[in-house]
Design a protein around this motif. Sequence first.
Motif, PDB file in Angstrom:
ATOM      1  N   GLY A 116     -44.268 -24.951-104.985  1.00 11.59           N
ATOM      2  CA  GLY A 116     -44.200 -24.171-103.759  1.00 11.59           C
ATOM      3  C   GLY A 116     -42.820 -24.164-103.135  1.00 11.59           C
ATOM      4  N   PRO A 117     -42.746 -23.593-101.928  1.00 13.73           N
ATOM      5  CA  PRO A 117     -41.447 -23.499-101.254  1.00 13.73           C
ATOM      6  C   PRO A 117     -40.937 -24.873-100.826  1.00 13.73           C
ATOM      7  N   ALA A 118     -39.650 -24.961-100.634  1.00  9.66           N
ATOM      8  CA  ALA A 118     -39.033 -26.197-100.153  1.00  9.66           C
ATOM      9  C   ALA A 118     -38.541 -25.940 -98.733  1.00  9.66           C
ATOM     10  N   LEU A 119     -39.142 -26.584 -97.769  1.00  9.98           N
ATOM     11  CA  LEU A 119     -38.743 -26.457 -96.375  1.00  9.98           C
ATOM     12  C   LEU A 119     -37.741 -27.559 -96.075  1.00  9.98           C
ATOM     13  N   VAL A 120     -36.547 -27.169 -95.604  1.00  8.27           N
ATOM     14  CA  VAL A 120     -35.467 -28.130 -95.409  1.00  8.27           C
ATOM     15  C   VAL A 120     -34.973 -28.051 -93.970  1.00  8.27           C
ATOM     16  N   PHE A 121     -34.952 -29.205 -93.309  1.00  4.08           N
ATOM     17  CA  PHE A 121     -34.368 -29.329 -91.976  1.00  4.08           C
ATOM     18  C   PHE A 121     -33.155 -30.241 -92.100  1.00  4.08           C
ATOM     19  N   ALA A 122     -32.021 -29.775 -91.623  1.00  6.37           N
ATOM     20  CA  ALA A 122     -30.815 -30.603 -91.684  1.00  6.37           C
ATOM     21  C   ALA A 122     -29.792 -30.060 -90.687  1.00  6.37           C
ATOM     22  N   VAL A 123     -28.877 -30.897 -90.298  1.00  9.84           N
ATOM     23  CA  VAL A 123     -27.831 -30.511 -89.360  1.00  9.84           C
ATOM     24  C   VAL A 123     -26.828 -29.587 -90.048  1.00  9.84           C
ATOM     25  N   ALA A 124     -26.033 -28.909 -89.240  1.00  6.93           N
ATOM     26  CA  ALA A 124     -24.981 -28.039 -89.773  1.00  6.93           C
ATOM     27  C   ALA A 124     -24.042 -28.864 -90.645  1.00  6.93           C
ATOM     28  N   GLY A 125     -23.657 -28.297 -91.764  1.00  9.66           N
ATOM     29  CA  GLY A 125     -22.725 -28.959 -92.663  1.00  9.66           C
ATOM     30  C   GLY A 125     -23.350 -29.973 -93.607  1.00  9.66           C
ATOM     31  N   ALA A 126     -24.670 -30.065 -93.611  1.00 14.99           N
ATOM     32  CA  ALA A 126     -25.349 -31.056 -94.455  1.00 14.99           C
ATOM     33  C   ALA A 126     -25.503 -30.606 -95.905  1.00 14.99           C
ATOM     34  N   GLY A 127     -25.230 -29.335 -96.184  1.00 13.26           N
ATOM     35  CA  GLY A 127     -25.325 -28.856 -97.559  1.00 13.26           C
ATOM     36  C   GLY A 127     -26.582 -28.064 -97.871  1.00 13.26           C
ATOM     37  N   LYS A 128     -27.199 -27.468 -96.854  1.00 11.51           N
ATOM     38  CA  LYS A 128     -28.419 -26.677 -97.076  1.00 11.51           C
ATOM     39  C   LYS A 128     -28.139 -25.471 -97.974  1.00 11.51           C
ATOM     40  N   THR A 129     -27.057 -24.765 -97.699  1.00  7.64           N
ATOM     41  CA  THR A 129     -26.722 -23.581 -98.504  1.00  7.64           C
ATOM     42  C   THR A 129     -26.466 -23.987 -99.944  1.00  7.64           C
ATOM     43  N   THR A 130     -25.725 -25.052-100.144  1.00  7.26           N
ATOM     44  CA  THR A 130     -25.449 -25.533-101.498  1.00  7.26           C
ATOM     45  C   THR A 130     -26.740 -25.843-102.233  1.00  7.26           C
ATOM     46  N   ALA A 131     -27.631 -26.569-101.582  1.00 12.12           N
ATOM     47  CA  ALA A 131     -28.907 -26.912-102.215  1.00 12.12           C
ATOM     48  C   ALA A 131     -29.721 -25.654-102.503  1.00 12.12           C
ATOM     49  N   MET A 132     -29.720 -24.709-101.564  1.00 13.90           N
ATOM     50  CA  MET A 132     -30.511 -23.491-101.748  1.00 13.90           C
ATOM     51  C   MET A 132     -30.005 -22.679-102.941  1.00 13.90           C
ATOM     52  N   VAL A 133     -28.704 -22.463-103.032  1.00 14.64           N
ATOM     53  CA  VAL A 133     -28.208 -21.637-104.135  1.00 14.64           C
ATOM     54  C   VAL A 133     -28.398 -22.342-105.479  1.00 14.64           C
ATOM     55  N   HIS A 134     -28.285 -23.656-105.512  1.00 12.80           N
ATOM     56  CA  HIS A 134     -28.550 -24.382-106.759  1.00 12.80           C
ATOM     57  C   HIS A 134     -30.028 -24.284-107.123  1.00 12.80           C
ATOM     58  N   ARG A 135     -30.903 -24.316-106.117  1.00 11.90           N
ATOM     59  CA  ARG A 135     -32.338 -24.169-106.385  1.00 11.90           C
ATOM     60  C   ARG A 135     -32.632 -22.770-106.933  1.00 11.90           C
ATOM     61  N   VAL A 136     -32.056 -21.759-106.323  1.00 12.47           N
ATOM     62  CA  VAL A 136     -32.248 -20.388-106.799  1.00 12.47           C
ATOM     63  C   VAL A 136     -31.758 -20.270-108.232  1.00 12.47           C
ATOM     64  N   GLU A 137     -30.591 -20.822-108.506  1.00 17.13           N
ATOM     65  CA  GLU A 137     -30.047 -20.759-109.870  1.00 17.13           C
ATOM     66  C   GLU A 137     -30.989 -21.429-110.856  1.00 17.13           C
ATOM     67  N   ARG A 138     -31.551 -22.582-110.485  1.00 17.80           N
ATOM     68  CA  ARG A 138     -32.483 -23.281-111.378  1.00 17.80           C
ATOM     69  C   ARG A 138     -33.736 -22.449-111.625  1.00 17.80           C
ATOM     70  N   LEU A 139     -34.272 -21.851-110.556  1.00 18.16           N
ATOM     71  CA  LEU A 139     -35.480 -21.038-110.706  1.00 18.16           C
ATOM     72  C   LEU A 139     -35.243 -19.853-111.640  1.00 18.16           C
ATOM     73  N   VAL A 140     -34.060 -19.248-111.531  1.00 23.68           N
ATOM     74  CA  VAL A 140     -33.727 -18.115-112.412  1.00 23.68           C
ATOM     75  C   VAL A 140     -33.475 -18.609-113.830  1.00 23.68           C
ATOM     76  N   ARG A 141     -32.659 -19.645-113.967  1.00 22.69           N
ATOM     77  CA  ARG A 141     -32.308 -20.176-115.299  1.00 22.69           C
ATOM     78  C   ARG A 141     -33.538 -20.611-116.078  1.00 22.69           C
TER      79      ARG A 141
END
Length: 138
Positions: free
Chosen positions: A17-42
Amino acid sequence: MIQLTDQQRQIVDHGRGPALVFAVAGAGKTTAMVHRVERLVREGVFAPGRILVSSFNKAAVEDIGRAMEPWPRCAAVARHTLHALGYKIVRDAARGGWMPRLAEGALKTGGEERQILWAARDLARRRGLVAADEYQTP
């Protein structure tokens, strides 16, 4: 390639299922999200055309797009601001005949379109989906 933290790796590797992520600004949410998207596609979990990434403002969506550039297989992943996504949904629903078309300037001129919009707003307020002070009449 960027080295992910343990927490980011958990997000990327999350498999149910989806991954719900709460984190402060600069914690790396975007980095984690794009890597997750890449994994799902790959891994073929989803075709890139079946994935949508969204954020609150255009700059954030552009940052997401730049972060995904190293993975050409992710080029077809849709990226929109929440506002643009909402507008697209309403526009497509009107084009498909599932709701009345909202005339240009309907929010300023009144009429049936404005009544429909404010009725939807009021229903959302009654159901507790938005706060009473959100979406004030202009």
